[in-house]
Design an enzyme around this catalytic site. Structure first.
Site, mmCIF file in Angstrom:
data_model
loop_
_atom_site.group_PDB
_atom_site.id
_atom_site.type_symbol
_atom_site.label_atom_id
_atom_site.label_comp_id
_atom_site.label_asym_id
_atom_site.label_seq_id
_atom_site.Cartn_x
_atom_site.Cartn_y
_atom_site.Cartn_z
ATOM 1 N N ASP A 175 25.207 -29.473 -106.386
ATOM 2 C CA ASP A 175 25.088 -29.545 -107.841
ATOM 3 C C ASP A 175 24.938 -31.013 -108.167
ATOM 4 O O ASP A 175 25.851 -31.800 -107.899
ATOM 5 C CB ASP A 175 26.339 -28.961 -108.495
ATOM 6 C CG ASP A 175 26.558 -27.518 -108.068
ATOM 7 O OD1 ASP A 175 25.669 -26.695 -108.315
ATOM 8 O OD2 ASP A 175 27.610 -27.233 -107.444
ATOM 9 N N HIS A 193 25.751 -27.197 -100.735
ATOM 10 C CA HIS A 193 25.224 -26.784 -102.045
ATOM 11 C C HIS A 193 25.426 -27.954 -102.987
ATOM 12 O O HIS A 193 26.566 -28.301 -103.314
ATOM 13 C CB HIS A 193 25.912 -25.523 -102.555
ATOM 14 C CG HIS A 193 25.482 -25.203 -103.959
ATOM 15 N ND1 HIS A 193 24.153 -25.041 -104.294
ATOM 16 C CD2 HIS A 193 26.171 -25.083 -105.127
ATOM 17 C CE1 HIS A 193 24.052 -24.820 -105.600
ATOM 18 N NE2 HIS A 193 25.249 -24.848 -106.127
ATOM 19 N N HIS A 250 21.665 -25.026 -112.806
ATOM 20 C CA HIS A 250 22.591 -24.062 -113.418
ATOM 21 C C HIS A 250 23.814 -24.731 -114.038
ATOM 22 O O HIS A 250 24.358 -24.209 -115.000
ATOM 23 C CB HIS A 250 23.002 -22.983 -112.413
ATOM 24 C CG HIS A 250 23.370 -23.511 -111.070
ATOM 25 N ND1 HIS A 250 22.427 -23.809 -110.110
ATOM 26 C CD2 HIS A 250 24.563 -23.814 -110.527
ATOM 27 C CE1 HIS A 250 23.046 -24.262 -109.038
ATOM 28 N NE2 HIS A 250 24.331 -24.273 -109.253
ATOM 29 N N ASP A 259 23.561 -19.966 -106.109
ATOM 30 C CA ASP A 259 24.646 -20.061 -107.082
ATOM 31 C C ASP A 259 24.205 -19.608 -108.470
ATOM 32 O O ASP A 259 24.897 -19.850 -109.445
ATOM 33 C CB ASP A 259 25.130 -21.532 -107.119
ATOM 34 C CG ASP A 259 26.516 -21.678 -107.730
ATOM 35 O OD1 ASP A 259 27.231 -20.659 -107.831
ATOM 36 O OD2 ASP A 259 26.876 -22.812 -108.103
#
Ligand SMILES: [Zn+2]
Length: 904
Positions: A16, A14, A352, A126
């Site tokens: 980010d 994941h 996000h 997420d």
């Protein structure tokens, strides 16, 4: 006989792009992960495939550093060993606009297709909650599933399991349904997206690992197919996974272990799912929890970021795109590449951890630059489009006022006719450097007696400000730059009923000006138009009366300030603290504007608020005391907090504009504006993504957080059948309906905190948001249910800046007043107008705000050949036939997002 259990292990990370490290530091780590991934895929055919986190931008990020790897990447995508898309980035669904959510999917799917294939997985691993219309958006894009980590009653790690309580769904699989009735197979990462991380190869460790994990998986799985995600946040690749799988196979011969991918897993799941999966409706906002883990207060972390985002989105989707369509209809090229670049630059701020304001300071500094870059491109597109259209509008009608008439055009790029006060700067004389500048003559150039008229000769009241002489320049396409000095004035007036998706032309002409002595100021500290009366009270609050139903709202716009010892994710008021308000202050009130078309008061509150939280807060932060357990209070020491509020009423608008400015020198606090509605109702309405979400005022029984803040886009509305109050905003994404017996709407204006939060201590001094701020909102009282379409239309128009352009006296094929697309319906909201890159067709989108079906009627004066039903990815559906002069008629389901394609 029971089916053999199958454990699908999916390798992923994941990613980010920016969060607890600045972008470039995560970026460097990404290149290492990608190097290793390519090496593994190349050297080990048993390492079947890798899921690249549902966002195509990761490939661009890698290519920035290693452009030579393009072919290799492409091969792996085509061989389905790298699964990419469907998104461009992993957005926050609630804090980005409806159209931004769509563009994210459009550009992501386009890029993935260009790479060689898109993983048709509605990927929200997420997201801090999920929007209610996601199933409809995904369905229209041909995606029949959604996988997500949050929103429904949590059922596993990262979200404590409590056996005693009822889960919203007994399984991690469910049917998730949008309000229009579209549904997708919903899959909750019941044990989070790291549940298959770091699988041991060693038999002894593996046995322990698998015994535990298999038990967790079986707890929530509705079918024999179970999901393990081998990866986590920024997780490096487990290169020996094939070996770990062989170990598992040896230990558990009755279970099938597959190094799988989402497409295969979802297919197997769909084929074996039980009939009785629970249907979960609409928004997934963790409402059935104790309320401490929703991360909802990211909606008010670093409000300045949200304001910039609102402006950028509006400029791109509500101004640059429709204006580009107008120009396109007149034969100009549509600048797909530039628009895509501007959108992508903007969307790099939409992940996000970015738009949520929950990263370290460096991240948000870089975001400011990206917002500026995207805005500059949008402004260039807007200027060029205005220039091109304005040249084609016939202004010859103004010649009768003399050849010194100064025509200009007011553009309305919203979907409805529009009335409002606008300003334009006009050059009344230009001296180009090439032909000689006479500054003295410019300065003394006589304005004469002038008035403002529209194409019918109707006169308008206006305010003129002489701005003196100015340097400026033209940049012709085929010549060197042309600098000049100009004598410039600014005209402000109320434009009336400018056609939807169109324009109206005016001119400042030599003629006697008819003086209008009228004023909207009717008493001391009181103004009124035909819709509302606004009184300013001694404490600076407003008493607003809706003249249509004689309903009066008292004490609007009192300010409230409380301590905040939480973090960028969550608000936490100090224990036992009482909120401060401006209720007992005496405000200074001054008239600052008084014209026949507009009046404004400035209200000044000279307040003192606590300087910060006590020092113990920093100690608690550094010692990782979880925010709910902190004991800090605010200091006794105070700092001045001067709030300047400008309240403006226009002659022909019901909405009251408010602009609030302050220099914040206090830390660890939250500032809100309060609007008591005194309307008895159990629910309220908040603008969300293609949805006016109906939400309960009271939280669920298990909700323990005293604060019940929620997300909003353009507005929040409290109403019953006969009365209502809508508070619209520009980039203020958080509100709460306070449970004070008055159903008070509280809108968060500022939240100041000093740390990121989440898994460690990360100081974020800039999240204290010290310095100058200015926020805007609009108060709109209305007559309840039957009046909401008008109230919401007003709020949507408030989001969109007007566009104005000076032009010359000339002939042209376009009339002085024109609408490029006229439409009618009862409950639809206009969303966007753009050109499809694939087809060259003009795509126009609306959504039905109501829970009843509707009919859309489109009458176009543009040279369209045919129209058809399209969808969010601009596909071509059923043809629509124009019915003579009646136009094209489109039946629309309740809450449907409807896109119509027009062939040019
Ligand atoms: Zn994330």
């Amino acid at each position: 006989m029971e089916d053999k259990k199958v454990i699908h292990i999916i390798s992923h990370t994941h990613w980010d792009r920016e969060w607890y490290l600045p972008y470039e530091k995560h970026h460097v780590l990404l290149t290492k992960l990608m190097d290793r991934l390519l090496e593994t895929l190349e050297s080990n055919p048993d390492f079947k495939s890798f899921h690249l986190d549902g966002q195509t931008i990761i490939l661009d990020d890698y290519l920035q550093i290693y452009p030579d790897t393009r072919e290799k990447l492409q091969t792996f995508v085509k061989e389905e060993r790298l699964h990419i898309g469907p998104w461009y980035i992993l957005q926050d669904e609630f804090l980005t606009s409806s159209e931004a959510n769509i563009r994210n999917l459009q550009y992501g799917m386009k890029d993935a297709a260009r790479w060689g294939g898109v993983a048709k997985i509605g990927y929200f691993p997420d997201s801090f909650g999920n929007i209610g219309q996601a199933p409809q958006i995904l369905s229209q894009a041909g995606i029949n599933n959604a996988v997500f980590g949050r929103g429904v009653k949590p059922t596993g790690f990262n979200n404590a399991v409590s056996e005693a309580e009822n889960f919203e769904s007994p399984y991690s699989e469910m049917l998730w349904r949008s309000p229009d009735g579209s549904s997708v197979l919903g899959i909750l990462f019941a044990n989070w997206y790291c549940n298959g991380n770091e699988v041991p190869t060693n038999e002894i460790q593996a046995q322990k690992y698998w015994d535990h994990h298999i038990a967790s998986l079986e707890k929530y799985a509705a079918t024999p197919h179970m999901l393990m995600l081998n990866g986590c946040d920024h997780q490096p690749i487990q290169t020996d996974l094939p070996e770990a799988i062989r170990t598992a196979e040896k230990l558990y011969p009755n279970i099938e272990f597959v190094h799988s991918n989402f497409n295969d897993y979802v297919d197997k799941l769909a084929a074996t799912r039980p009939e009785n999966l629970k249907v979960i409706d609409g928004e997934l906002r963790s409402q059935q929890t104790d309320g401490w883990g929703t991360l909802v207060n990211t909606a008010s972390a670093r409000v300045y970021i949200k304001q910039m985002n609102q402006l950028n989105q509006a400029l791109l989707e509500k101004v640059a795109e429709p204006l580009s369509v107008f120009a396109y209809l007149q034969g100009e090229d549509y600048q797909h590449h530039l628009i895509e670049y501007a959108w992508k630059t903007l969307m790099q701020n939409h992940p996000h951890d970015s738009i949520c304001g929950c990263s370290v300071d460096e991240v948000h500094r870089e975001m400011v630059t990206r917002f500026e870059k995207s805005k500059h491109v949008a402004e260039m597109i807007i200027d060029e489009s205005l220039e091109s259209i304005s040249e084609k509008i016939s202004t010859a009608i103004f010649e009768k006022w003399g050849d010194d008439a100064l025509p200009f055009t007011v553009y309305n790029t919203t979907g409805w006719n529009r009335t409002g006060v606008v300003s334009i700067t006009l050059d009344i004389r230009r001296d180009y450097f090439a032909t000689g500048v006479n500054k003295q003559e410019l300065k003394e150039f006589p304005l004469g007696e002038r008035t403002l008229v529209d194409d019918t000769g109707t006169e308008y009241q206006y305010k003129a400000e002489d701005l003196g002489i100015f340097f400026d320049y033209d940049l012709p396409e085929e010549k060197f730059r042309q600098p000049y000095m100009a004598r410039r004035i600014r005209l402000t007036f109320e434009a009336k009923k400018v056609p939807a998706l169109g324009y109206k032309t005016y001119a400042w002409v030599s003629a006697a000006k008819h003086k209008d002595p009228s004023s909207l100021i009717v008493n001391e500290n009181e103004m009124e138009n035909k819709f509302v009366n606004v009184k300013i009270n001694e404490n600076g609050s407003l008493t607003v009366t809706d003249k249509a139903n004689r309903r009066t709202f008292e004490e609007l716009c009192v300010y409230e300030d409380t301590g905040d010892i939480g973090n960028e994710y969550m608000y936490k008021q100090p224990n036992n603290e009482k909120a401060l308000t401006t209720k007992d202050l005496i405000a200074k009130v001054n008239i600052i504007e008084d014209t026949p078309f507009q009046a404004a008061y400035e209200i000044v509150h000279e307040w003192e608020i606590p300087k910060s939280a006590a020092d113990i807060l920093e100690k608690e932060q550094k010692e990782l005391v979880w925010f709910t357990g902190r004991t800090s209070e605010r200091t006794e020491e105070t700092v001045p907090f001067v709030i300047k509020t400008v309240v403006t009423l226009e002659k022909n608008s019901k909405g009251i504009n408010v602009k609030t400015s302050y220099n914040n020198q206090a830390k660890d606090h939250r500032l809100r504006a309060l609007f008591p509605t005194d309307i008895q109702t159990d629910v309220h309405y908040a603008d969300s993504i293609f949805e006016i979400a109906k939400r309960a005022n009271e939280p669920s029984q298990e909700w323990a957080n005293p604060d019940h803040s929620q997300h909003q886009q353009a507005f929040v509305d409290v109403r019953n059948d006969i009365e209502g109050l809508t508070i619209a905003n520009l980039g203020l994404n958080e509100y709460e309906i306070i449970r004070d017996g008055r159903n008070t709407i509280a809108v968060t204006l500022l939240r100041s905190v000093g740390e990121l939060g989440d898994w460690g201590y990360f100081a974020t001094p800039e999240a204290q948001c010290l310095g100058e701020h200015s926020v805007s909102f609009r108060i709109y009282p209305h007559e309840g249910k039957a009046d909401t379409t008008k109230a919401y239309q007003d709020a949507y128009q408030y989001q969109v800046p007007w566009s104005l352009k000076q032009t010359g006296l000339h002939d042209g094929e376009l009339l002085p007043v024109h609408s490029f697309l006229q439409w009618e319906s009862s409950n639809l909201a206009f969303s966007s107008m753009k050109v499809s890159e694939q087809s060259g067709d003009v795509m126009v989108r609306w959504f039905n705000m109501a829970d009843e079906s509707d009919t859309l009627i489109v009458k176009s004066s543009a040279p369209f050949h045919d129209a058809y039903i399209s969808n969010v990815i601009e596909g071509k559906g059923k043809s629509l036939h124009a019915d003579g002069n009646e136009g094209v008629q489109v039946p629309v389901r309740k809450y449907e997002i409807v896109t119509v394609g027009f062939e040019k």
